[in-house]
Scaffold this active site. Structure first.
Site, PDB file in Angstrom:
ATOM      1  N   LYS A   1     -10.604 -14.564 -25.760  1.00  0.00           N
ATOM      2  CA  LYS A   1     -11.827 -13.774 -25.901  1.00  0.00           C
ATOM      3  C   LYS A   1     -12.233 -13.213 -24.544  1.00  0.00           C
ATOM      4  CE  LYS A   1     -14.830 -17.812 -25.288  1.00  0.00           C
ATOM      5  NZ  LYS A   1     -15.986 -18.566 -25.786  1.00  0.00           N
TER       6      LYS A   1
ATOM      7  N   ARG B   1     -26.108 -24.329 -30.791  1.00  0.00           N
ATOM      8  CA  ARG B   1     -25.949 -22.890 -30.594  1.00  0.00           C
ATOM      9  C   ARG B   1     -25.613 -22.257 -31.950  1.00  0.00           C
ATOM     10  NH1 ARG B   1     -21.613 -20.867 -26.214  1.00  0.00           N
ATOM     11  NH2 ARG B   1     -20.195 -21.716 -27.790  1.00  0.00           N
TER      12      ARG B   1
ATOM     13  N   TYR C   1     -27.032  -0.161   2.891  1.00  0.00           N
ATOM     14  CA  TYR C   1     -28.315   0.157   2.278  1.00  0.00           C
ATOM     15  C   TYR C   1     -29.416  -0.788   2.752  1.00  0.00           C
ATOM     16  CZ  TYR C   1     -26.244   3.395  -1.115  1.00  0.00           C
ATOM     17  OH  TYR C   1     -25.623   4.459  -1.721  1.00  0.00           O
TER      18      TYR C   1
ATOM     19  N   MET D   1     -22.339  -0.050  -4.838  1.00  0.00           N
ATOM     20  CA  MET D   1     -21.787   0.083  -6.181  1.00  0.00           C
ATOM     21  C   MET D   1     -20.266   0.092  -6.172  1.00  0.00           C
ATOM     22  SD  MET D   1     -22.232   3.089  -9.064  1.00  0.00           S
ATOM     23  CE  MET D   1     -23.921   2.661  -9.479  1.00  0.00           C
TER      24      MET D   1
END
Length: 827
Positions: A493, A594, A722, A771
Site C-alpha cells: 500500500k 480504528r 527565505y 519548495m
C-alpha cells in the site's frame, strides 16, 4: 557432449522411474522452475531447501513440457506423468554437484578458480576482458559462486573453450570441499580475506583454511603476500609445497613487487618490478579496490606468460563491471532495463530472466549489440542467441553491430538491425517504443548509455534508488522467522511505502509471496493491469470501486456492517449466477479502535455471511496497536488472545478453511507464537527493523540521492534562503541541491536540524528548505558541482532522518514525492 538420462542416472547413482525414453539427450540443467527456457532438453533438479522444496513444482513444470526430473522422492501418482523420467537419488543437490564434477573431468584445459571475501566477480570479469581477444573463455555468470551456482557454471564447459574462470564463495565451514571437486582448478587466485560471514567461523584462521581448500589440488596459486593470514597459512600448510606460488606485494619481496601508485583525475599508473625489470600499467579507475583487483589480474596474466606490453595495452581499456540491472521509467509508458556494460551469452540469459519478471507490458523488446565472445563461430553463436531469445518469449529484436546484422536470417521474430549505435540514433524517432518493456544489452564498446539517455523518462536530478536484492534479502530474513507452512501477506500500500508499485509487486510475485495488500482499489487495479496475478486484499474498499474490484478479482476488507451492506448491494446488481463466491477478509477490532467488528457484532456477522452464497471468508485478521514497544507487551498479548477467541468463534460456523493473521513486521520477530496461518510483512520488507538487533539483520532498500547544482562562497554575517533564516557565522561555502519539500524533504529539517552526506561527510542544511531545493554547508568538504549528495541511505539511515524530523521512518519514506524518479536495480 551428449548426456542421456541413462548416463546421468549412472553418474549420480540414481534409479530411473517412469515411462520416458532413457536415451533422451539433456542439455540444460534447471533448479528454478521460473527460469525455464528449453523444456524438451531440460533436466530439473528438485532441490529441497529450508523454505522451498523443488518437488512442489514438478507438476507445474510437467505441464510446461519438462519430462526429466532428478528427485529424492517420487511424486504422488507418478504413473500419471506419461512420458516422464524420474531419477531417484538420495540427495538432489549432491547429485547436481556430482554430475557437474564428472562433466568437468572430461576437459583438460586450464581452469582458474577464484575465491576471497571481496572482488571475486570483478577479477573474474576483468580477466575475461583482458584475455578474450585470444582465448575462448567460459566463466561463471555474474556471481554464480554458491553450492548450486558453481555446478551450473561448470556445466557450461564445451569443447570450444580454451580456458575456464570460475569463482567460489562460501559462508560456512566445510562448504569448499564440494566446490573444489566441481571446479577442479589448475590455477588458483585468492583476492583477500575480509569480515564477510565472520559470524559463521570460529576465527579468521578457520575461514582462511576453508577458502584455501579450493586450491588443494591446483598446480599454481596467485595471491598477495600482504594478507599475512593467507600467506602464513600457505607457507605452513604442507599441502602447498608442490604448488607453484606466484605472489605480489607492496611491502616485501615477491614475484611482482608493486612500487609507486600514481592517481590522476581519471586514471591510475601502477609501477612494478617483475624478473628484475621495471614494468607499469595504467587503469582508467582510481579507487583502492579497483587498484587491488587490477593487480590481481596483472599477476595472473604475467603468470600465464603474457608480455607486459600486451597487458598494459589492454589494461587501459578495463571497464567497470556492471554489478546490477537497473529498471527505469521510459518514454511513452515504457519500462527500461539497463544492462549496457557487457554482452555475452551467460549474462544475456540472466538479463532475459529479469526481463520476464516484469509483467507490466506484454510486449518485450531486446536491444542487443554484437556479442564480443572470441573464438566462437558467428553462425553457431548467433544461432544460440536466436534460440535463447525465442525460448524467452521476446517480441522484438533490435540488433546493433556488424556481426549480429550479418546473422539477421537466424532470428524469426520482429526485427531490425543497425550497423552501429550512431546508426540507430540517427534513425531513431520518438515513436520507436510505446507500451513495452525494453532490455538494453550491449557490450561496453557500443556505448548504449546514449540510447538509454534518449529513451528514459526525463526527470530532475533527484532519484530514489530501490535495491531489489535487499527486498528479497529482507523477505527471506522474515521467512526464516516463521514456520514453513505460514503464509506471508506483503504490504504494498501507499506506493509500496514510497518504493514503487508494480516494480515491487513483480519481485514479490516472482519470489512467491502468498498475498499482497493495498490500501485502495485503484492500487490493486494498477497491479492487475501490470500483470500481477496473485491474490490482492484491498484494506480500504470504497463504494464507488466495488464493481471494479469484482471485475479485477480484488478481495475487499470488510470491517463494518455498513461496508458489508454496500458490498452486498453491489453483488445483487451484478449477475453472479455460475460465478465463484467473492473472497472477503474480515477485520476485527481487538484494541486498536480504528476499524473492525467488535465482539458484540460476531453472531450477526456469522449469520449474514452464512446467508449470502456469493461470499466466502478468505481470512480473519486484526491489527496490533503496539507490537514494537515492549512496555505494551501485556496489552499486545491481550489483543492476541481476544483475536484468537473471536476468530475461532467465526471459524467454527464454516466448513471451509479460513486463514487467521494478526502479526505485522515487528510482531513477526517479537511474538513468534502468534503466527497463526499467515503474517503481514510491511515496513520490515523495506529495511526498517523493530529494534537495533533486527535492524542489523536487514538491508537498506531505498537510497534518496541528488547532486550539487551550484556552489557559492558566502562571507561571514550574510544570510541564506527565505526569511534570511540562514546566517553565516563565518566565511563559508554552501551547495544548492535540487530537492525540497515538494519532493518530500520536510521543512522541519531546516536551519541545521537536518543534514545530508557529501563525500562521506555530513553537510548540515542551511536556512529554510525551499519548495524545489535547499542549501547545505560544505565549508569543510572538498566538493564539486554535480557531486552526489545522499539524503538517506546506507551512509545516513532513514531512521536518523526520521529522528531529526521528529517522526517515524514510515512517514519519511512515504513522503518521497512521485515526481522523484524511482530507479530499481538488481545485482
Amino acid at each position: 557432449m551428449n548426456y542421456t538420462i541413462s548416463n546421468i542416472a549412472s553418474i549420480t547413482a540414481g534409479k530411473i522411474h517412469g515411462t520416458g525414453d532413457a536415451s533422451n539427450i539433456i542439455k540444460n540443467l534447471l533448479i528454478d522452475s521460473r527460469k525455464l527456457s528449453n523444456a524438451e532438453t531440460s533436466l530439473f533438479f528438485a532441490i529441497k531447501g529450508d523454505r522451498h522444496d523443488g518437488h512442489s513444482y514438478i507438476q507445474e513444470l510437467f505441464e510446461k513440457g519438462v519430462h526429466h526430473f532428478v528427485v529424492s522422492k517420487l511424486p504422488e501418482n507418478s504413473q500419471h506423468y506419461t512420458g516422464a523420467n524420474f531419477i531417484l537419488v538420495a540427495d538432489t543437490l549432491i547429485a547436481l554437484q556430482v554430475l557437474c564434477a564428472n562433466h568437468r573431468k572430461q576437459f583438460h584445459v586450464p581452469v582458474i578458480g577464484i575465491t576471497g571475501s571481496n572482488g571475486k566477480t570483478i577479477v573474474k570479469e576483468w580477466l575475461y576482458q583482458l584475455m578474450r581477444e585470444d582465448k575462448n573463455i567460459v566463466r561463471s555468470p555474474k556471481s554464480f559462486n554458491s553450492q548450486v551456482g558453481v555446478p551450473l557454471s561448470v556445466w557450461q564447459l564445451t569443447e570450444e573453450h580454451t580456458i575456464g574462470i570460475f569463482e567460489a564463495g562460501i559462508s560456512m565451514p566445510n562448504e569448499m570441499k564440494a566446490l573444489e571437486a566441481i571446479i577442479q582448478p589448475t590455477i588458483g587466485l585468492i583476492t583477500n580475506i575480509g569480515q564477510a560471514h565472520d559470524e559463521n567461523f570460529e576465527n579468521q584462521n578457520q575461514k582462511v583454511k576453508e577458502k584455501l581448500k579450493l586450491f588443494s589440488n591446483a598446480e599454481a596459486l596467485i595471491y598477495c603476500k600482504d594478507y599475512l593470514s593467507v600467506h602464513n597459512h600457505i607457507i605452513e600448510d604442507k599441502s602447498f609445497q608442490e604448488v607453484k606460488l606466484f605472489t605480489w606485494s607492496k611491502k616485501t619481496r615477491a614475484d611482482l613487487l608493486i612500487g609507486r601508485i600514481t592517481k590522476n583525475d581519471n586514471d591510475c599508473e601502477i609501477q612494478g618490478i617483475f624478473k628484475n625489470d621495471f614494468i607499469r600499467i595504467n587503469i582508467p579507475l582510481t579507487d583502492e579496490a579497483s587498484i587491488e583487483n587490477a593487480i590481481h589480474c596483472w599477476a595472473m596474466m604475467l603468470y600465464l606468460g603474457y608480455e607486459n606490453a600486451v597487458i598494459a595495452e589492454r589494461m587501459k581499456f578495463l571497464s567497470p563491471v556492471a554489478m546490477r540491472l537497473e529498471l527505469k521509467e521510459g518514454i511513452n509508458n515504457c519500462s527500461i532495463i539497463n544492462d549496457s556494460y557487457n554482452s555475452d551469452l551467460g549474462s544475456l540469459g540472466i538479463a532475459l530472466d529479469f526481463l520476464n519478471q516484469q509483467k507490466q507490458h506484454p510486449k518485450k523488446t531486446l536491444v542487443l549489440s554484437d556479442i564480443l565472445q572470441s573464438g566462437r563461430n558467428e553462425e553457431t553463436l548467433y544461432k544460440e542467441v536466436a534460440e535463447l531469445i525465442h525460448k524467452k518469449g521476446i517480441s522484438r529484436l533490435i540488433g546493433i553491430g556488424e556481426a549480429i546484422s550479418s546473422q539477421a536470417h537466424q532470428f524469426n521474430i520482429e526485427k531490425v538491425f543497425y550497423k552501429s549505435t550512431n546508426d540507430f540514433l540517427q534513425n531513431y524517432t520518438n515513436s520507436f517504443f510505446r507500451d513495452e518493456t525494453i532490455l538494453l544489452k550491449g557490450a561496453r564498446a557500443f556505448g548504449f548509455e546514449a540510447i538509454s539517455k534518449v529513451i528514459q523518462q526525463k526527470a530532475h536530478e533527484t532519484v530514489l534508488e530501490i535495491n531489489l536484492n535487499s527486498i528479497v534479502h529482507n523477505l527471506n530474513y522474515f521467512r526464516s522467522k516463521i514456520k514453513a507452512d505460514t503464509k506471508i501477506m506483503a504490504m504494498v500500500k501507499a506506493f509500496s511505502y514510497g518504493s514503487g508499485s508494480f516494480e515491487i509487486a513483480n519481485i514479490l510475485q516472482f519470489h512467491r509471496v502468498d498475498y499482497l495488500a493495498v490500501a485502495y482499489a485503484d492500487e490493486g487495479i494498477e497491479l492487475r493491469k501490470a500483470g500481477i496475478t496473485m491474490p490482492i486484499m484491498v484494506m480500504n474498499p470504497e463504494e464507488q470501486s466495488y464493481d471494479a474490484m469484482i471485475q479485477y478479482n480484488l478481495e475487499p476488507e470488510i470491517y463494518s456492517f455498513r461496508v458489508l451492506n454496500l458490498f452486498e448491494e453491489t453483488l445483487k446488481r451484478s449477475d453472479r449466477t455460475n460465478h465463484q463466491p467473492i473472497a472477503i477478509h474480515i477485520k476485527l477490532d481487538t484494541g486498536m479502535h480504528r476499524l473492525g467488528f467488535e465482539e458484540a457484532d460476531i453472531n450477526e456477522l456469522i449469520v449474514r455471511i452464512q446467508n449470502n452464497k456469493h461470499l466466502t471468508i478468505k481470512s480473519i485478521f486484526s491489527h496490533l496497536a503496539a507490537s514494537d514497544e515492549s512496555e505494551h507487551d501485556d496489552f499486545t498479548w491481550l489483543q492476541i488472545k481476544k483475536f484468537n477467541a473471536m476468530s475461532e468463534q467465526i471459524k467454527s460456523h464454516f466448513a471451509y478453511p479460513i486463514i487467521k493473521h494478526i502479526l505485522n513486521s515487528a510482531g513477526i520477530s517479537r511474538f513468534p507464537d502468534a503466527q497463526f496461518e499467515m503474517v503481514r510483512l510491511g515496513i520490515g520488507l523495506y529495511g526498517i527493523g523493530a529494534n537495533a538487533t533486527e535492524q542489523a539483520q536487514l538491508q537498506n532498500v531505498s537510497t534518496l540521492k541528488t547532486s550539487i547544482s551550484q556552489i557559492k562562497n558566502i562571507t561571514a554575517n550574510e544570510t541564506i534562503g527565505y526569511s534570511r533564516k540562514g546566517l553565516a557565522k563565518r566565511d563559508m561555502q554552501i551547495a544548492t541541491v535540487p530537492i525540497g519539500y515538494a519532493d518530500g524533504l520536510s521543512r522541519k529539517l531546516s536551519n541545521g536540524k537536518g543534514k545530508m552526506m557529501v563525500k562521506g561527510q555530513a553537510a548540515p542544511i542551511v536556512g529554510n528548505v525551499c519548495m524545489d531545493m535547499c542549501m547545505i554547508d560544505i565549508t569543510d568538504i572538498k566538493a564539486n558541482e554535480n557531486d552526489e549528495v545522499i539524503v538517506f541511505g546506507d551512509a545516513l539511515p532513514i531512521t536518523a532522518v526520521a529522528n531529526d524530523v521528529g517522526t517515524i521512518a514510515y512517514e519519511v519514506l512515504t513522503n518521497v514525492s512521485r515526481r522523484v524518479k524511482r530507479v530499481y536495480y538488481q545485482e
